[in-house]
Design an enzyme around this catalytic site. Structure first.
Site, PDB file in Angstrom:
ATOM      1  N   ASP A 198      -4.778  -1.077  29.104  1.00 28.20           N
ATOM      2  CA  ASP A 198      -4.002  -0.902  27.882  1.00 28.20           C
ATOM      3  C   ASP A 198      -4.704  -1.557  26.704  1.00 28.20           C
ATOM      4  O   ASP A 198      -4.861  -2.774  26.661  1.00 28.20           O
ATOM      5  CB  ASP A 198      -2.624  -1.525  28.098  1.00 28.20           C
ATOM      6  CG  ASP A 198      -1.668  -1.273  26.943  1.00 28.20           C
ATOM      7  OD1 ASP A 198      -2.045  -0.558  26.000  1.00 28.20           O
ATOM      8  OD2 ASP A 198      -0.541  -1.791  26.992  1.00 28.20           O
ATOM      9  N   ASP A 406      -4.426   3.953  20.516  1.00 30.31           N
ATOM     10  CA  ASP A 406      -3.744   3.238  21.594  1.00 30.31           C
ATOM     11  C   ASP A 406      -3.827   4.040  22.887  1.00 30.31           C
ATOM     12  O   ASP A 406      -3.459   5.213  22.915  1.00 30.31           O
ATOM     13  CB  ASP A 406      -2.289   2.992  21.202  1.00 30.31           C
ATOM     14  CG  ASP A 406      -1.523   2.203  22.246  1.00 30.31           C
ATOM     15  OD1 ASP A 406      -2.128   1.293  22.844  1.00 30.31           O
ATOM     16  OD2 ASP A 406      -0.336   2.487  22.451  1.00 30.31           O
TER      17      ASP A 406
END
Length: 528
Positions: A198, A406
């Site tokens: 992430d 992201d």
């Protein structure tokens, strides 16, 4: 007499022959003139027909080239999930390269024991919770897990179990989890762990024994720190412990002089445990002693049978910063589609690209924008094109709140004005296809159940530095079956909320993070 008659006859015959000859010549000349006119007429007609055909063919070729240049023509099945895994062959990448698997894809092994995969509606709801978290964090709406409810609460924390986390059912400071996983080794002897990676998180953590309160189900055995010869807890008084505030958004706790971390995600998932050190193994040649991570003994949430999370953010506690001495704050990845082969996460300059703001080895770079906070990677979006035509959107619309890239957010979020323009243009190009009901936050959907192949307009993003990035077809549409195929973008409620370039749009692209060089790169066909 006879001779005279004969001569006279011959004379008359000669005159007649000459006359006949002249007549024949005149007739032939007339015929030739007619033939020449006919041939000339025929040739002109043929040339006109040929010219007309050439023009029509030219127009047809131009139309075909336009379709090929500005549209994707594809089989509908290429957008639908696959049940078979075709692992990719390993390329010649330098650096530490890990295999990346889509959690909902055919190559994952996390759902092979009868676990029910989440529906697209559930994924989108989870995604919105993550987006809410990002927007809250950017605007500094923090929440402290170890904040005391009242003044009577004891400051002494004897164990992780005693470090009670106040977990409200609202968007917390950190983020929800993503969709892509990698395998790493932890401890001595090494234990393999499947971790979600992430770019919107900093702290790496995994579930640990003993589970003093609760642990969610994971596929691999839970990591046992007592079985590792190289494991140690980090002291409460250390600088690293103090650094948890910026990495997690929560002030650290303390238990018997040992540092305790707490992190909560947008969907109310959380992990609480000891902040510790141990040996991290990425590959046989890439081993890091004293890697700092969270050893979670109280964990709950939708982590999909993974063992935890690996943080790729910009904070000093992220894996990017902890391995900077060897890899130079440089990593890249390719996210596979839901039916594609395995992607990769590579640390170090895996493609030999020099840190210059240009196009190198097929990678187009855009500079990182000035960031708000220590975690996110901000980029400058200048415009969007649909079907080869730039949308009429002021650059200020994108600059107002900014945009981040992201790996954990699924659907790209755009400012309301930008999304409205994108949707309107896309619908015009797709007008021949029947529409379908909206799906959660996706409001532009089509029923393609009666089609085997479709043509969709290409969509490309223009980033600062003249970096134009064309999206893969799987980065344009997302499917809930053939009867509900939706535009994979959503609008924010206004133009003041941060934009997010999500992982659907990043699929199959080689995405390069040159953090030290201050730039982000995009290449094509990094995986499938």
């Amino acid at each position: 007499m006879t001779r005279k008659v004969q001569n006279l006859y011959n004379s008359h015959s000669m005159k007649g022959l000459i006359a006949k000859t002249n007549l024949l010549l005149e007739m032939e000349h007339s015929l030739m003139s007619t033939r020449s006119y006919f041939l000339l007429f025929s040739s002109s007609t043929f040339l006109l027909i040929l010219l007309s055909f050439s023009v029509e063919k030219s127009h047809a070729l131009e139309a075909k080239e336009t379709i090929q240049s500005h549209f994707h023509t594809l089989q509908l099945t290429s957008l639908l999930p696959s049940s078979s895994c075709n692992p990719a062959t390993k390329g010649k990448r330098r650096g530490a390269s890990l295999e990346v698997v889509n959690r909902q894809g055919p190559c994952t092994q996390l759902n092979q024991k009868g676990a029910k995969a989440p529906t697209l509606t559930e994924i989108l709801a989870h995604d919105q919770a993550r987006v809410d978290s990002i927007q809250a964090r950017v605007t500094d709406q923090s929440y402290d897990l170890f904040k005391k409810k009242d003044k009577k609460s004891s400051n002494k924390k004897k164990s992780v179990k005693d470090s009670k986390a106040n977990l409200p059912a609202k968007s917390g400071l950190p983020l929800g989890t993503g969709n892509y996983i990698v395998n790493v080794g932890l401890g001595t002897p090494k234990k393999d762990l499947s971790l979600i990676f992430d770019t919107g998180s900093d702290l790496t953590w995994t579930q640990c024994q003993p589970c003093v309160k609760s642990c969610y189900a994971q596929q691999q055995p839970i990591f046992d720190p007592s079985a590792s010869k190289t494991y140690s807890n980090i002291s409460c008084t250390s600088t690293a412990c103090s650094g948890l505030k910026s990495a997690t958004g929560n002030s650290p706790g303390c238990s018997s002089s040992n540092c305790v971390y707490g992190i909560q995600y947008g969907d109310s998932s959380f992990s609480v445990g000891f902040f510790a050190k141990d040996k991290l193994t990425l590959t046989q040649k890439d081993v890091f002693d004293g890697f700092m991570f969270g050893c979670g003994q109280n964990n709950r949430g939708l982590f999909g049978k993974t063992a935890g999370l690996i943080g790729l953010g910009r904070d000093p506690l992220s894996i990017v910063q902890q391995t900077a001495q060897k890899f130079g704050k440089y990593f890249s990845y390719c996210l596979p589609t839901s039916r594609g082969s395995n992607g990769h996460l590579t640390f170090g300059n895996g493609n030999g690209v020099k840190t210059s703001k240009a196009v190198k080895n097929g990678i187009t770079f855009t500079p990182f924008a000035s960031s708000q906070g220590a975690t996110f990677y901000f980029i400058d979006v200048l415009g969007i094109s649909v079907g080869g035509k730039a949308l009429s959107i002021s650059p200020m619309v994108f600059q107002n709140a900014g945009t981040i890239i992201d790996s954990g957010t699924v659907i790209t979020r755009l400012p309301s004005t930008a999304y409205g323009s994108l949707k309107s243009s896309f619908k015009q190009f797709m007008s021949k296809y029947p529409t379908a009901p909206a799906l959660s936050l996706l409001d532009t959907c089509y029923d393609l159940s009666n089609y085997t192949s479709i043509s969709i307009p290409k969509i490309s993003f223009n980033f600062n530095g003249n970096a134009n990035v064309e999206l893969d077809p799987n980065g344009i549409l997302i499917t809930n079956g053939a009867s509900q195929v939706c535009l994979a973008f959503a609008g924010n409620g206004d133009d003041d909320s941060i934009g997010i370039f999500g992982n659907i749009q990043q699929q199959t692209l080689e995405v390069v993070y040159d953090v030290a060089g201050g730039q982000l790169g995009f290449g094509y066909k990094g995986c499938s």
